[in-house]
Enzyme design. Structure first.
Site, PDB file in Angstrom:
ATOM      1  N   ARG A 211      50.519 -63.302  84.156  1.00  0.00           N
ATOM      2  CA  ARG A 211      49.781 -62.535  83.160  1.00  0.00           C
ATOM      3  C   ARG A 211      50.570 -61.294  82.779  1.00  0.00           C
ATOM      4  O   ARG A 211      50.909 -60.483  83.642  1.00  0.00           O
ATOM      5  CB  ARG A 211      48.400 -62.148  83.690  1.00  0.00           C
ATOM      6  CG  ARG A 211      47.591 -63.387  84.061  1.00  0.00           C
ATOM      7  CD  ARG A 211      46.109 -63.189  83.955  1.00  0.00           C
ATOM      8  NE  ARG A 211      45.431 -64.477  84.069  1.00  0.00           N
ATOM      9  CZ  ARG A 211      44.131 -64.655  83.879  1.00  0.00           C
ATOM     10  NH1 ARG A 211      43.372 -63.626  83.574  1.00  0.00           N
ATOM     11  NH2 ARG A 211      43.595 -65.858  83.990  1.00  0.00           N
ATOM     12  N   GLU A 213      50.002 -58.446  81.796  1.00  0.00           N
ATOM     13  CA  GLU A 213      49.129 -57.283  81.697  1.00  0.00           C
ATOM     14  C   GLU A 213      49.959 -56.010  81.828  1.00  0.00           C
ATOM     15  O   GLU A 213      50.927 -55.954  82.577  1.00  0.00           O
ATOM     16  CB  GLU A 213      48.062 -57.322  82.788  1.00  0.00           C
ATOM     17  CG  GLU A 213      47.088 -58.490  82.651  1.00  0.00           C
ATOM     18  CD  GLU A 213      46.083 -58.533  83.790  1.00  0.00           C
ATOM     19  OE1 GLU A 213      46.461 -58.117  84.910  1.00  0.00           O
ATOM     20  OE2 GLU A 213      44.942 -58.979  83.570  1.00  0.00           O
ATOM     21  N   ARG A 219      45.980 -52.923  92.411  1.00  0.00           N
ATOM     22  CA  ARG A 219      45.315 -54.227  92.563  1.00  0.00           C
ATOM     23  C   ARG A 219      45.706 -55.246  91.488  1.00  0.00           C
ATOM     24  O   ARG A 219      45.074 -56.293  91.369  1.00  0.00           O
ATOM     25  CB  ARG A 219      43.796 -54.052  92.577  1.00  0.00           C
ATOM     26  CG  ARG A 219      43.198 -53.459  91.315  1.00  0.00           C
ATOM     27  CD  ARG A 219      41.700 -53.405  91.458  1.00  0.00           C
ATOM     28  NE  ARG A 219      41.041 -52.989  90.224  1.00  0.00           N
ATOM     29  CZ  ARG A 219      39.728 -53.068  90.008  1.00  0.00           C
ATOM     30  NH1 ARG A 219      38.947 -53.564  90.939  1.00  0.00           N
ATOM     31  NH2 ARG A 219      39.204 -52.674  88.872  1.00  0.00           N
ATOM     32  N   HIS A 220      46.738 -54.940  90.698  1.00  0.00           N
ATOM     33  CA  HIS A 220      47.175 -55.859  89.647  1.00  0.00           C
ATOM     34  C   HIS A 220      48.606 -56.325  89.884  1.00  0.00           C
ATOM     35  O   HIS A 220      49.455 -55.557  90.336  1.00  0.00           O
ATOM     36  CB  HIS A 220      47.080 -55.205  88.266  1.00  0.00           C
ATOM     37  CG  HIS A 220      45.684 -55.103  87.741  1.00  0.00           C
ATOM     38  ND1 HIS A 220      44.907 -53.987  87.911  1.00  0.00           N
ATOM     39  CD2 HIS A 220      44.934 -55.995  87.047  1.00  0.00           C
ATOM     40  CE1 HIS A 220      43.723 -54.185  87.338  1.00  0.00           C
ATOM     41  NE2 HIS A 220      43.713 -55.391  86.818  1.00  0.00           N
ATOM     42  N   GLU A 357      36.595 -57.359  92.166  1.00  0.00           N
ATOM     43  CA  GLU A 357      36.316 -58.755  91.815  1.00  0.00           C
ATOM     44  C   GLU A 357      37.331 -59.670  92.481  1.00  0.00           C
ATOM     45  O   GLU A 357      38.526 -59.403  92.486  1.00  0.00           O
ATOM     46  CB  GLU A 357      36.395 -58.923  90.298  1.00  0.00           C
ATOM     47  CG  GLU A 357      36.225 -60.361  89.817  1.00  0.00           C
ATOM     48  CD  GLU A 357      36.565 -60.527  88.340  1.00  0.00           C
ATOM     49  OE1 GLU A 357      36.947 -61.640  87.959  1.00  0.00           O
ATOM     50  OE2 GLU A 357      36.481 -59.535  87.594  1.00  0.00           O
ATOM     51  N   SER A 360      36.274 -65.524  89.388  1.00  0.00           N
ATOM     52  CA  SER A 360      35.594 -65.702  88.112  1.00  0.00           C
ATOM     53  C   SER A 360      35.350 -67.189  87.931  1.00  0.00           C
ATOM     54  O   SER A 360      36.244 -68.007  88.184  1.00  0.00           O
ATOM     55  CB  SER A 360      36.438 -65.155  86.962  1.00  0.00           C
ATOM     56  OG  SER A 360      35.757 -65.313  85.727  1.00  0.00           O
ATOM     57  N   ARG A 408      44.199 -60.884  96.299  1.00  0.00           N
ATOM     58  CA  ARG A 408      43.019 -60.020  96.427  1.00  0.00           C
ATOM     59  C   ARG A 408      42.191 -60.403  97.651  1.00  0.00           C
ATOM     60  O   ARG A 408      41.598 -59.543  98.302  1.00  0.00           O
ATOM     61  CB  ARG A 408      42.173 -60.085  95.158  1.00  0.00           C
ATOM     62  CG  ARG A 408      42.809 -59.378  93.979  1.00  0.00           C
ATOM     63  CD  ARG A 408      41.834 -59.193  92.830  1.00  0.00           C
ATOM     64  NE  ARG A 408      42.422 -58.391  91.767  1.00  0.00           N
ATOM     65  CZ  ARG A 408      41.733 -57.833  90.784  1.00  0.00           C
ATOM     66  NH1 ARG A 408      40.412 -57.997  90.725  1.00  0.00           N
ATOM     67  NH2 ARG A 408      42.338 -57.109  89.861  1.00  0.00           N
TER      68      ARG A 408
END
Length: 434
Positions: A211, A213, A219-220, A357, A360, A408
């Protein structure tokens, strides 16, 4: 080395050859000790200067820390030694000499910044507490695979180079593929859905996702490990049951098989397997509870995504793993099915740790016409996904599933401060090497 004995297996009276790294050398005058370390632990090698061959003693005294050595000798009982045994050496062979100036201290006596540790990951993993993280990570992956098999799921591997993004948008890494534009896959979502329409019906995958991002937070990551599940003839509630089963299995595996590693991390007294069912809050209940905490400057309203500080406030309030269900349809992906009696309400869910989180998921839209409508509502071109949508014309069963962030899970389970500590060689905005 066929005749090598691990240090933990050395018993009094044995003649052994052990091999590993020089953890330290202690020179006490007439006697000295070389501490040798391998995967299984450490062992003391006794050097008596007046009674041993001078060259043998010099080799043991002069070798630098972290050099790789092989020691052959007799194991003797010694209650004063750290492991109650020591080796009286007949030979010490230096297999690889280490530089005397190390970029970090593998003994852990001198702390290093995370960036230095990641730049020198091989050395970093010589520390017991760092090695423990990855032994535990391996046990988590073994346990989740076993849990998926308990559920009757088949393991699959899906492409990581794709013609279109799973969800569109800007979070895509473009690559050149034989003169054509392609992308690194954001998720196995569309492929695992195709598999529930095949003879496999229930599948799982553990693999990388990519990703692009712009986040640069603790946390990414831009390359992560996704633990995915999808099942035909499941609704969203059954998918949540499966998610709970898999997460608990991961904790149970670590509790059963990683006591030494938990001790290395200082977690042996506080590590707990989640007990009981995970609470299930609706999205509406979640925003009401977040607003009631008073932690946000502005009150959340229906349709808002949950900000990080809101997730933390709710996590502190709930105090355990929990689900958020019944999200607004407008903020969930096109493939998430709406409730039959309310098209403003989706079957999407998130599974949360109090810190963040983790999962999902939801029930998927399996009806062709409604699936295509979902593409158009989110500004995506259905024709670009024709390989996916056309299979929904040929008998796609109702199905549901989810994706769980592997790093995570490790991070929250072990209370790590930064997700990069759960990855051997992290990939983020700044780090492409090693």
């Amino acid at each position: 080395m066929q005749n090598r004995t691990h240090t933990a297996d050395a018993e009094p009276g044995d003649s052994v050859t052990v091999a590993g790294w020089v953890h330290e050398v202690r020179d006490l005058g007439g006697i000295a000790f070389l501490i040798l370390r391998d995967k299984s632990g450490k062992i003391q090698v006794k050097l008596e200067k007046d009674e041993m061959d001078e060259e043998l003693v010099e080799t043991g005294l002069d070798v630098s820390r972290e050099s790789v050595v092989s020691v052959t000798g007799e194991v003797k009982e010694e209650p004063r030694a750290p492991t109650d045994v020591e080796i009286v050496p007949e030979s010490i062979d230096v297999l690889a000499e280490a530089d005397t100036q190390l970029p970090l201290d593998p003994s852990g006596k001198v702390d290093a910044e995370l960036s230095t540790r990641l730049d020198n990951r091989t050395l970093d993993l010589r520390k017991d507490e760092v090695k423990a993280i990855f032994e535990i990570r391996g046990e988590i992956l073994r346990s989740v695979r076993d849990a998926f098999r308990d559920l009757g799921a088949s393991e699959i591997n899906t492409p990581k180079i794709v013609a279109t993004g799973t969800e569109g948008g800007t979070e895509l890494f473009p690559i050149t593929y034989f003169g054509k534009e392609a992308f690194m896959n954001q998720s196995p979502q569309l492929f695992k859905q195709l598999m529930v329409g095949s003879g496999l019906e229930r599948v799982f995958e553990v693999g990388p996702i990519f990703r692009a991002e712009e986040h640069n937070t603790p946390r990414h990551l831009n390359e992560a490990t996704s633990i995915d599940f999808e099942s035909a003839f499941f609704d969203h509630t059954e998918a949540m049951d499966a998610c709970e089963h898999v997460v608990k299995a991961a904790y149970e595996g670590v509790a059963e098989n990683c006591q030494e590693e938990l001790e290395a991390l200082g977690l042996e007294d506080e590590f707990e397997v989640p007990d009981g069912e995970f609470p299930r809050l609706t999205y509406e209940e979640a925003i009401e509870r977040i607003n009631a905490t008073g932690e946000l400057d502005e009150q959340l309203v229906w349709g808002d995504d949950l900000p990080t500080e809101g997730e933390r406030a709710l996590g502190d309030d709930v105090g355990q793993h929990y689900f958020i269900t019944d999200w607004p349809s407008e903020i969930k992906p096109f493939y998430i099915k709406d409730h039959d009696d309310d098209d403003q309400l989706s079957t999407g869910f998130d599974m949360m740790h109090p810190r963040m989180e983790l999962v999902s998921g939801g029930q998927r839209e399996h009806r062709y016409d409604r699936l295509v409508d979902g593409f158009e509502q989110q500004g995506l071109d259905p024709d670009a996904f024709e390989y996916y949508t056309k299979m929904f014309k040929y008998g796609m069963p109702p199905h549901a599933g989810w994706g769980l962030g592997g790093e995570r899970l490790v991070m929250t389970m072990l209370g790590l401060d930064n997700i990069r500590e759960a990855v051997l060689f992290p990939r983020d905005r700044q780090r492409l090497s090693p």
